[in-house]
Design a protein around this motif. Structure first.
Motif, PDB file in Angstrom:
ATOM      1  N   ASP A  39       0.848  -1.199   0.000  1.00 30.01           N
ATOM      2  CA  ASP A  39       0.000   0.000   0.000  1.00 30.01           C
ATOM      3  C   ASP A  39       0.880   1.243   0.000  1.00 30.01           C
ATOM      4  O   ASP A  39       1.316   1.699   1.062  1.00 30.01           O
ATOM      5  CB  ASP A  39      -0.916   0.001   1.222  1.00 30.01           C
ATOM      6  CG  ASP A  39      -1.947   1.123   1.178  1.00 30.01           C
ATOM      7  OD1 ASP A  39      -1.909   1.913   0.206  1.00 30.01           O
ATOM      8  OD2 ASP A  39      -2.785   1.223   2.093  1.00 30.01           O
ATOM      9  N   VAL A 226       1.324  -8.979  -5.003  1.00 30.24           N
ATOM     10  CA  VAL A 226       0.235  -8.780  -5.962  1.00 30.24           C
ATOM     11  C   VAL A 226      -1.099  -9.182  -5.344  1.00 30.24           C
ATOM     12  O   VAL A 226      -2.104  -8.455  -5.461  1.00 30.24           O
ATOM     13  CB  VAL A 226       0.515  -9.574  -7.252  1.00 30.24           C
ATOM     14  CG1 VAL A 226      -0.696  -9.535  -8.180  1.00 30.24           C
ATOM     15  CG2 VAL A 226       1.742  -9.017  -7.965  1.00 30.24           C
ATOM     16  N   ARG A 227      -1.136 -10.327  -4.678  1.00 30.14           N
ATOM     17  CA  ARG A 227      -2.391 -10.768  -4.051  1.00 30.14           C
ATOM     18  C   ARG A 227      -2.814  -9.811  -2.944  1.00 30.14           C
ATOM     19  O   ARG A 227      -4.005  -9.501  -2.802  1.00 30.14           O
ATOM     20  CB  ARG A 227      -2.213 -12.183  -3.485  1.00 30.14           C
ATOM     21  CG  ARG A 227      -2.179 -13.280  -4.545  1.00 30.14           C
ATOM     22  CD  ARG A 227      -2.399 -14.648  -3.912  1.00 30.14           C
ATOM     23  NE  ARG A 227      -1.364 -14.945  -2.912  1.00 30.14           N
ATOM     24  CZ  ARG A 227      -0.266 -15.639  -3.161  1.00 30.14           C
ATOM     25  NH1 ARG A 227      -0.043 -16.104  -4.395  1.00 30.14           N
ATOM     26  NH2 ARG A 227       0.616 -15.884  -2.218  1.00 30.14           N
ATOM     27  N   ARG A 229      -2.148  -6.622  -2.670  1.00 31.22           N
ATOM     28  CA  ARG A 229      -2.650  -5.368  -3.246  1.00 31.22           C
ATOM     29  C   ARG A 229      -4.100  -5.510  -3.701  1.00 31.22           C
ATOM     30  O   ARG A 229      -4.928  -4.623  -3.470  1.00 31.22           O
ATOM     31  CB  ARG A 229      -1.786  -4.958  -4.436  1.00 31.22           C
ATOM     32  CG  ARG A 229      -0.481  -4.262  -4.066  1.00 31.22           C
ATOM     33  CD  ARG A 229       0.195  -3.710  -5.314  1.00 31.22           C
ATOM     34  NE  ARG A 229       1.351  -2.889  -4.991  1.00 31.22           N
ATOM     35  CZ  ARG A 229       2.013  -2.151  -5.877  1.00 31.22           C
ATOM     36  NH1 ARG A 229       1.619  -2.155  -7.144  1.00 31.22           N
ATOM     37  NH2 ARG A 229       3.040  -1.416  -5.515  1.00 31.22           N
ATOM     38  N   SER A 230      -4.406  -6.615  -4.329  1.00 29.51           N
ATOM     39  CA  SER A 230      -5.763  -6.817  -4.832  1.00 29.51           C
ATOM     40  C   SER A 230      -6.756  -7.082  -3.711  1.00 29.51           C
ATOM     41  O   SER A 230      -7.966  -6.887  -3.887  1.00 29.51           O
ATOM     42  CB  SER A 230      -5.792  -7.980  -5.826  1.00 29.51           C
ATOM     43  OG  SER A 230      -5.374  -9.190  -5.198  1.00 29.51           O
ATOM     44  N   ALA A 231      -6.271  -7.514  -2.542  1.00 31.19           N
ATOM     45  CA  ALA A 231      -7.167  -7.843  -1.433  1.00 31.19           C
ATOM     46  C   ALA A 231      -7.422  -6.671  -0.502  1.00 31.19           C
ATOM     47  O   ALA A 231      -8.283  -6.768   0.391  1.00 31.19           O
ATOM     48  CB  ALA A 231      -6.589  -9.017  -0.629  1.00 31.19           C
ATOM     49  N   ASP A 233      -8.893  -3.698  -0.733  1.00 35.52           N
ATOM     50  CA  ASP A 233     -10.223  -3.097  -0.698  1.00 35.52           C
ATOM     51  C   ASP A 233     -11.251  -3.987  -0.018  1.00 35.52           C
ATOM     52  O   ASP A 233     -12.294  -3.489   0.436  1.00 35.52           O
ATOM     53  CB  ASP A 233     -10.687  -2.772  -2.126  1.00 35.52           C
ATOM     54  CG  ASP A 233      -9.853  -1.671  -2.761  1.00 35.52           C
ATOM     55  OD1 ASP A 233      -9.230  -0.898  -2.009  1.00 35.52           O
ATOM     56  OD2 ASP A 233      -9.820  -1.605  -4.002  1.00 35.52           O
TER      57      ASP A 233
END
Length: 372
Positions: A39, A226-227, A229-231, A233
């Protein structure tokens, strides 16, 4: 006859960077760098340590883990002598002179988008650049309004600054803008020193072979980022997390609420890295010191609880007078009945309290008492 310009030679492949997975020791620093990579709105990492503690090596190693899509994952250095135009961008003079059009020429912030912007000796960077840089990092957008150019572009980057405390301090208001702070130990255990030195010697002897040894671990770390970052939110900030973070920041007597915001973001990133869908106390405890280490107010800096104004309700002394400044007297009497000297200086011109002699009187009969 005009000499032709020689064709540019193909650029040599970049030398491999030291793998992040091969870093030994300093677990708090490694955690801080990974959280900032997950983040960027955390605010980056400030690394403080003496010479030879691998501050720059650790920062450069992180760039290899960042997503490489759309040109990301770059490691961009910000030299101390850079100008504001070099940092934020400026008018493209070539386009203006040759084609008569106004165009934006990207700066270092644009190059570092989705990568790492690294500032060595950040405590020596010009104040104007630092203020501008940290504002951009907080918003994630670089806005340029100058020289006839009105432009904005995303500047989602991981800001990493390093400094040696022997070369000067960072201004407090700028120090607070760094989300996380890692102070490196200047003393290492014997086994840890040997492991670091052996790894560094192996890397210098054959960088490519050394990097291949850690290829699997590097790929696993990159996938975790990567995972995570996508999680982000999908992970909410519950009431329990708010309560615990507020209590920790209040106990540390930090100024403002930036520490609360950073701690919540960092705890969420920590939970995402570990594959959890909610923030736990363990996530908050893992990041609390990284957030509070450079914001905690020292005991000597805490505001005094002693009132400085005159208080008409202050207790009186034995002679019926109030002490100077409305404070209660802390002096004691010695064996002779004289007041002991006070450690605090009296107001100029004030007279010390005068002792009142008290004589013991025995067999005093009350007035109008009847004889037995």
């Amino acid at each position: 006859m005009t000499a032709s310009t020689p064709a540019p030679s193909p650029s040599a492949p970049a030398a491999p960077s030291y793998p992040f997975a091969a870093l030994y020791g300093q677990p708090r620093l490694r955690t801080a760098l990974l959280l900032a990579a997950v983040d960027p709105l955390i605010g980056g990492v400030l690394i403080e340590g003496p010479r030879g503690t691998a501050k720059s090596t650790s920062a450069r190693a992180l760039a290899e883990l960042l997503p490489k899509d759309q040109g990301g994952g770059r490691f961009v250095d910000l030299p101390l002598g850079s100008s504001e135009e070099q940092l934020v961008g400026s008018l493209d003079l070539e386009a203006a002179l040759q084609h008569g059009r106004v165009a934006f020429r990207p700066g270092l912030l644009a190059r570092a988008h989705d990568g790492v912007l690294y500032i060595d000796e950040v405590n020596l960077l010009a104040d104007g650049l630092v203020d501008l840089l940290l504002d951009v990092c907080a918003s994630g957008i670089n806005r340029v309004e100058r020289d006839g150019v009105s432009h904005q572009h995303p500047a989602r980057l991981t800001l990493i600054g390093t400094m040696n405390p022997e070369e000067g301090e960072l201004r407090p208001q700028l120090l607070d803008r760094f989300g996380l702070f890692a102070r490196l130990d200047d003393t290492l255990a014997t086994a840890e020193r040997q492991a670091i030195v052996r790894a560094r010697l192996a890397f210098d002897a054959d960088p490519a072979a050394f990097v291949r040894r850690f290829d699997t671990e590097q790929q696993n770390l990159a996938r975790r980022i990567v995972r995570a970052r996508s999680a982000l939110d999908g992970i909410g900030f519950g009431d329990a997390a708010h309560d615990r973070v507020a209590a920790l920041c209040h106990a540390a007597q930090v100024e403002g609420v930036r520490a609360d915001l950073v701690m919540l973001r960092a705890a969420r990133a920590h939970a995402a890295l570990d594959g959890r869908g909610e923030i736990t106390d363990a996530d908050i405890d893992a990041v609390a010191e990284l957030v509070l280490a450079h914001r905690r107010k020292a005991a000597e800096d805490a505001p005094s609880q002693t009132p400085q104004h005159r208080d008409d309700t202050a207790p009186t002394q034995g002679d019926g007078t109030r002490p100077a400044n409305g404070q209660a007297s802390t002096s004691t009497s010695n064996d002779s009945g004289q007041p002991a000297p006070s450690d605090q200086p009296d107001d100029w011109g004030a007279l010390p309290p005068q002792p009142v002699p008290i004589h013991a009187v025995k067999n005093v009969r009350p007035l109008h008492a009847k004889k037995p």
